[in-house]
Design a protein around this motif. Structure first.
Motif, PDB file in Angstrom:
ATOM      1  N   HIS A 144      23.033 -46.511  68.251  1.00  0.00           N
ATOM      2  CA  HIS A 144      24.394 -46.037  68.583  1.00  0.00           C
ATOM      3  C   HIS A 144      25.054 -45.803  67.404  1.00  0.00           C
ATOM      4  CE1 HIS A 144      24.074 -46.356  72.676  1.00  0.00           C
ATOM      5  NE2 HIS A 144      23.835 -47.559  72.708  1.00  0.00           N
ATOM      6  N   ALA A 145      25.208 -46.566  66.301  1.00  0.00           N
ATOM      7  CA  ALA A 145      25.843 -46.690  65.187  1.00  0.00           C
ATOM      8  C   ALA A 145      25.472 -45.614  64.302  1.00  0.00           C
ATOM      9  CB  ALA A 145      25.765 -48.053  64.280  1.00  0.00           C
ATOM     10  N   ARG A 146      24.056 -45.435  64.387  1.00  0.00           N
ATOM     11  CA  ARG A 146      23.175 -44.479  63.686  1.00  0.00           C
ATOM     12  C   ARG A 146      23.503 -43.011  64.018  1.00  0.00           C
ATOM     13  NH1 ARG A 146      17.527 -43.797  61.389  1.00  0.00           N
ATOM     14  NH2 ARG A 146      18.720 -44.473  59.934  1.00  0.00           N
ATOM     15  N   VAL A 147      23.548 -42.690  65.382  1.00  0.00           N
ATOM     16  CA  VAL A 147      23.789 -41.363  65.902  1.00  0.00           C
ATOM     17  C   VAL A 147      25.086 -41.283  65.544  1.00  0.00           C
ATOM     18  CG1 VAL A 147      23.897 -40.170  68.071  1.00  0.00           C
ATOM     19  CG2 VAL A 147      21.986 -41.829  67.690  1.00  0.00           C
ATOM     20  N   PHE A 148      26.112 -42.118  65.728  1.00  0.00           N
ATOM     21  CA  PHE A 148      27.434 -41.655  65.469  1.00  0.00           C
ATOM     22  C   PHE A 148      27.462 -41.274  63.981  1.00  0.00           C
ATOM     23  CE2 PHE A 148      31.560 -43.538  64.007  1.00  0.00           C
ATOM     24  CZ  PHE A 148      32.441 -42.452  64.509  1.00  0.00           C
ATOM     25  N   LEU A 149      26.877 -41.910  63.208  1.00  0.00           N
ATOM     26  CA  LEU A 149      27.016 -41.689  61.632  1.00  0.00           C
ATOM     27  C   LEU A 149      26.254 -40.314  61.353  1.00  0.00           C
ATOM     28  CD1 LEU A 149      28.243 -43.614  59.539  1.00  0.00           C
ATOM     29  CD2 LEU A 149      25.728 -43.874  58.884  1.00  0.00           C
ATOM     30  N   LYS A 150      25.163 -40.005  61.947  1.00  0.00           N
ATOM     31  CA  LYS A 150      24.579 -38.589  61.565  1.00  0.00           C
ATOM     32  C   LYS A 150      25.494 -37.663  62.150  1.00  0.00           C
ATOM     33  CE  LYS A 150      21.186 -39.787  59.518  1.00  0.00           C
ATOM     34  NZ  LYS A 150      21.029 -39.225  58.197  1.00  0.00           N
ATOM     35  N   ASP A 151      26.164 -37.667  63.171  1.00  0.00           N
ATOM     36  CA  ASP A 151      27.230 -36.686  63.597  1.00  0.00           C
ATOM     37  C   ASP A 151      28.250 -36.408  62.655  1.00  0.00           C
ATOM     38  OD1 ASP A 151      25.816 -36.190  65.906  1.00  0.00           O
ATOM     39  OD2 ASP A 151      26.804 -37.545  67.224  1.00  0.00           O
ATOM     40  N   LEU A 152      28.932 -37.919  62.046  1.00  0.00           N
ATOM     41  CA  LEU A 152      29.791 -37.710  61.276  1.00  0.00           C
ATOM     42  C   LEU A 152      29.202 -37.079  60.029  1.00  0.00           C
ATOM     43  CD1 LEU A 152      31.614 -41.306  60.845  1.00  0.00           C
ATOM     44  CD2 LEU A 152      32.551 -39.285  61.820  1.00  0.00           C
ATOM     45  N   GLU A 153      28.185 -37.310  59.414  1.00  0.00           N
ATOM     46  CA  GLU A 153      27.594 -36.677  58.279  1.00  0.00           C
ATOM     47  C   GLU A 153      27.536 -35.072  58.240  1.00  0.00           C
ATOM     48  OE1 GLU A 153      23.600 -37.706  57.292  1.00  0.00           O
ATOM     49  OE2 GLU A 153      23.676 -36.920  55.073  1.00  0.00           O
ATOM     50  N   ALA A 154      27.001 -34.761  59.426  1.00  0.00           N
ATOM     51  CA  ALA A 154      26.830 -33.324  59.853  1.00  0.00           C
ATOM     52  C   ALA A 154      28.377 -32.545  59.867  1.00  0.00           C
ATOM     53  CB  ALA A 154      26.419 -32.821  61.251  1.00  0.00           C
ATOM     54  N   ALA A 155      29.458 -33.344  60.067  1.00  0.00           N
ATOM     55  CA  ALA A 155      30.726 -32.631  60.181  1.00  0.00           C
ATOM     56  C   ALA A 155      31.376 -32.874  58.540  1.00  0.00           C
ATOM     57  CB  ALA A 155      31.719 -33.465  61.072  1.00  0.00           C
ATOM     58  N   ARG A 156      30.810 -34.026  57.837  1.00  0.00           N
ATOM     59  CA  ARG A 156      31.491 -34.198  56.654  1.00  0.00           C
ATOM     60  C   ARG A 156      30.437 -35.058  56.028  1.00  0.00           C
ATOM     61  NH1 ARG A 156      37.153 -36.709  55.062  1.00  0.00           N
ATOM     62  NH2 ARG A 156      35.853 -38.741  55.380  1.00  0.00           N
ATOM     63  N   PRO A 157      29.586 -34.650  54.954  1.00  0.00           N
ATOM     64  CA  PRO A 157      28.581 -35.399  54.195  1.00  0.00           C
ATOM     65  C   PRO A 157      29.149 -36.616  53.391  1.00  0.00           C
ATOM     66  CG  PRO A 157      28.047 -32.910  54.009  1.00  0.00           C
ATOM     67  CD  PRO A 157      29.290 -33.208  54.475  1.00  0.00           C
ATOM     68  N   SER A 158      30.508 -36.374  53.031  1.00  0.00           N
ATOM     69  CA  SER A 158      30.881 -37.811  52.203  1.00  0.00           C
ATOM     70  C   SER A 158      31.431 -38.828  53.127  1.00  0.00           C
ATOM     71  CB  SER A 158      32.010 -37.155  51.442  1.00  0.00           C
ATOM     72  OG  SER A 158      33.442 -37.186  52.382  1.00  0.00           O
ATOM     73  N   ALA A 159      31.194 -38.741  54.608  1.00  0.00           N
ATOM     74  CA  ALA A 159      31.469 -39.855  55.524  1.00  0.00           C
ATOM     75  C   ALA A 159      30.817 -40.968  55.054  1.00  0.00           C
ATOM     76  CB  ALA A 159      31.420 -39.429  57.047  1.00  0.00           C
ATOM     77  N   ILE A 160      29.549 -40.947  54.749  1.00  0.00           N
ATOM     78  CA  ILE A 160      28.568 -42.058  54.502  1.00  0.00           C
ATOM     79  C   ILE A 160      28.952 -43.188  53.438  1.00  0.00           C
ATOM     80  CG2 ILE A 160      26.485 -42.915  53.833  1.00  0.00           C
ATOM     81  CD1 ILE A 160      25.281 -40.545  56.120  1.00  0.00           C
ATOM     82  N   ILE A 161      29.393 -42.199  52.366  1.00  0.00           N
ATOM     83  CA  ILE A 161      29.953 -42.898  51.208  1.00  0.00           C
ATOM     84  C   ILE A 161      31.405 -43.380  51.405  1.00  0.00           C
ATOM     85  CG2 ILE A 161      30.764 -42.535  48.916  1.00  0.00           C
ATOM     86  CD1 ILE A 161      27.881 -42.920  48.815  1.00  0.00           C
ATOM     87  N   ASP A 162      32.234 -42.874  52.022  1.00  0.00           N
ATOM     88  CA  ASP A 162      33.573 -43.171  52.385  1.00  0.00           C
ATOM     89  C   ASP A 162      33.366 -44.495  53.132  1.00  0.00           C
ATOM     90  OD1 ASP A 162      34.261 -40.937  51.347  1.00  0.00           O
ATOM     91  OD2 ASP A 162      34.561 -39.797  52.974  1.00  0.00           O
ATOM     92  N   ILE A 163      32.600 -44.667  54.282  1.00  0.00           N
ATOM     93  CA  ILE A 163      32.412 -45.929  54.883  1.00  0.00           C
ATOM     94  C   ILE A 163      31.937 -47.012  54.295  1.00  0.00           C
ATOM     95  CG2 ILE A 163      31.262 -46.896  56.980  1.00  0.00           C
ATOM     96  CD1 ILE A 163      31.336 -44.121  58.424  1.00  0.00           C
ATOM     97  N   ILE A 164      30.915 -46.724  53.404  1.00  0.00           N
ATOM     98  CA  ILE A 164      30.625 -47.856  52.363  1.00  0.00           C
ATOM     99  C   ILE A 164      31.814 -48.284  51.408  1.00  0.00           C
ATOM    100  CG2 ILE A 164      29.011 -48.427  50.415  1.00  0.00           C
ATOM    101  CD1 ILE A 164      26.917 -46.550  51.578  1.00  0.00           C
ATOM    102  N   HIS A 165      32.558 -47.015  51.069  1.00  0.00           N
ATOM    103  CA  HIS A 165      33.670 -47.652  50.359  1.00  0.00           C
ATOM    104  C   HIS A 165      34.840 -48.501  51.055  1.00  0.00           C
ATOM    105  CE1 HIS A 165      36.740 -47.151  47.109  1.00  0.00           C
ATOM    106  NE2 HIS A 165      37.662 -46.830  47.879  1.00  0.00           N
ATOM    107  N   SER A 166      35.184 -48.134  52.597  1.00  0.00           N
ATOM    108  CA  SER A 166      35.778 -48.780  53.189  1.00  0.00           C
ATOM    109  C   SER A 166      35.413 -50.242  53.416  1.00  0.00           C
ATOM    110  CB  SER A 166      36.102 -48.214  54.539  1.00  0.00           C
ATOM    111  OG  SER A 166      36.424 -46.886  54.584  1.00  0.00           O
ATOM    112  N   GLY A 167      34.003 -50.538  53.705  1.00  0.00           N
ATOM    113  CA  GLY A 167      33.636 -51.780  53.623  1.00  0.00           C
ATOM    114  C   GLY A 167      33.826 -52.425  52.239  1.00  0.00           C
ATOM    115  N   GLU A 168      33.656 -52.064  51.288  1.00  0.00           N
ATOM    116  CA  GLU A 168      33.935 -52.486  49.987  1.00  0.00           C
ATOM    117  C   GLU A 168      35.314 -52.923  49.885  1.00  0.00           C
ATOM    118  OE1 GLU A 168      30.606 -50.158  47.522  1.00  0.00           O
ATOM    119  OE2 GLU A 168      32.504 -49.226  47.582  1.00  0.00           O
ATOM    120  N   ALA A 169      36.301 -52.086  50.170  1.00  0.00           N
ATOM    121  CA  ALA A 169      37.589 -52.336  49.989  1.00  0.00           C
ATOM    122  C   ALA A 169      38.434 -53.311  50.911  1.00  0.00           C
ATOM    123  CB  ALA A 169      38.394 -51.176  49.913  1.00  0.00           C
TER     124      ALA A 169
END
Lengths: 345, 113
Positions: free
Chosen positions: A234-259
């Motif tokens: 589920h997390a994966r499908v959601f993430l792929k949808d986010l990436e399709a809308a805005r490719p930086s979403a993946i790096i942004d989520i990692i950044h949130s996790g780091e912060a």
């Protein structure tokens, strides 16, 4: 659309839009930026190899960089055989070809030799619902033990940016504070665990796949036959949808996790790491998760390691029998004690 | 409709081939001109593009689990498309007009290790 020139060299024709930056770049510049983003250590390193795209690209890039920049690394392939007929046996054939192609020593450690149970046997007892829990817990420990047998001081795994963003989302939704902190670190090291790192933490899945495609690397791509981890799915499908809308979403989520900052009061309630009384592996309880799961399997109460009710039931049946099968005692890493059999090339 | 067909080489990999008879490489001939709205002959015509090809593959080659190939009239997020080895994001994506001899590759990134 007319051909575009590469944003980096301004000479060649662009062949790829880089998801992280939006840059349109050519094949050669893609190889260059992708390869030089990786790290530069200097010792005995085991590459966790499954035969899939991520670990195959990782093995190829580690070998290439090691030779190109004279890192002086001694590289090994380390594979875990979970004992899944029709899946892992096929993917291990890919790893064996990689062993030849990359001339790297290969060690395969099986669940069967370490725990006395294959995943096929576990699934036949617990069914398909919770088997991913067993597999995940057993694999983590098996990698450390395999690395310890190889006498390496560093394990690298092929986790890519998409995987890490998925894990951040899952840990937030599960409220798993302890793991949330760890999951975004490129490199983790406990007191007596082997250093682990994820060189592809910032490499998008798209880049891994394009790299493997352009370089014509030999990898295995089949879904595990035992219901793939539904929650991660589920997390994966959601993430792929986010990436399709805005490719930086993946790096942004990692950044949130780091912060993510955890309040001191909450941190104080976290369990202290200790070693498992039965097998010596790191644990946050008297018994590590793998020993608990194994005891449940051996005593025919597989739920013991999964639910509280299962554990209470197990405890009410009395202490573990003397002759219970256990995991061999964990030898913390000490380089130079490697005397193990590698796979014949 | 135009009588001349466009011949293409279509390839599936990364696990997608499993949905297409477990065969990676396919030779496909599609009409050079197609209705703007898929399967609606009353809509104005357009040269065949990748958006059309995706529908065509779904209806003519796909054997199972359409939801793993298509979503919202295009490929499912996580499937990479290459036109003659170039990322389709650089070629206009679905609007890329197919040419004789084009090689279109679909790669799933969704299969794990």
């Amino acid at each position: 659309m007319p051909p575009r020139t590469c944003a980096l060299c301004s000479t060649n024709r662009a062949m790829l839009k880089r998801p992280k930056t939006g840059q349109q770049i050519c094949r050669e510049c893609f190889f260059y930026v992708f390869e030089t983003e990786l790290f530069k250590p200097g010792d005995r390193v085991a590459i966790g190899a499954s035969g899939g795209k991520d670990s195959t690209v990782l093995a190829y890039v580690m070998k290439t960089l090691n030779e190109r920049y004279n890192y002086g690394l001694e590289l090994f392939l380390l594979s875990i055989d979970e004992g899944i007929t029709g899946y892992r046996d096929d993917s291990l054939e890919t790893v064996k070809r990689n062993q030849q192609q990359y001339s790297m020593p290969l060690k395969i450690l099986s669940y069967d030799e370490l725990y006395g149970w294959t995943m096929d046997a576990i699934v036949s007892q617990v069914g398909r619902k919770n088997n991913c829990t067993f597999c995940g817990v057993f694999r983590r420990q098996a990698l450390d033990r395999g690395a310890s047998m190889l006498g390496v001081d560093h394990i690298v795994t092929g986790h890519n940016a998409d995987d890490i963003a998925e894990t951040v989302l899952m840990n937030i939704m599960r409220g798993d504070i302890a793991r949330l902190g760890r999951c975004t670190s490129i490199c983790t090291q406990g007191e007596d665990t082997i250093k682990r790192s994820k060189p592809f933490k910032y490499a998008y899945e798209k880049e891994i796949v394009m790299y493997a495609y352009f370089k014509k690397l030999d990898y295995f791509s089949t879904e595990c036959i035992y219901s793939p981890d539904a929650y991660r799915g589920h997390a994966r499908v959601f993430l792929k949808d986010l990436e399709a809308a805005r490719p930086s979403a993946i790096i942004d989520i990692i950044h949130s996790g780091e912060a993510f900052e955890i309040r001191e009061e909450v941190k104080a309630t976290q369990k202290v790491q200790q070693t498992c009384k039965r097998c010596g592996y790191m644990s946050s309880n008297d018994l590590c998760k793998a020993c608990t799961l194994l005891e449940g399997l051996e005593r025919g109460m597989a739920q013991a390691g999964i639910t509280d009710r299962g554990r209470k039931k197990l405890e009410s049946e009395g202490p573990a029998p003397e002759n219970l099968r256990t995991i061999p005692f964990y030898q913390p890493p000490s380089a130079g004690n490697a005397a193990i059999l590698l796979e014949a090339p | 409709m135009s009588e001349s067909n466009v011949s293409l080489k279509v390839e599936f990999s990364g696990g997608l081939e499993l949905l297409f008879s477990n065969q990676r490489s396919h030779k496909v001939a599609v009409p050079g001109t197609v209705p703007t709205k898929y399967n609606d002959p009353s809509s104005p015509s357009k040269p065949a593009d990748i958006a059309f090809l995706i529908h065509y593959l779904r209806d003519n080659l796909l054997k199972e689990r359409v939801e793993l190939f298509m979503e919202n009239d295009t490929v499912r997020p996580g499937i990479l498309v290459l036109v003659n080895d170039t990322d389709w994001e650089l070629e206009g994506e679905g609007q890329y007009v197919l040419k004789e001899g084009d090689e279109i590759v679909f790669i799933s990134t969704l299969h794990g290790g």
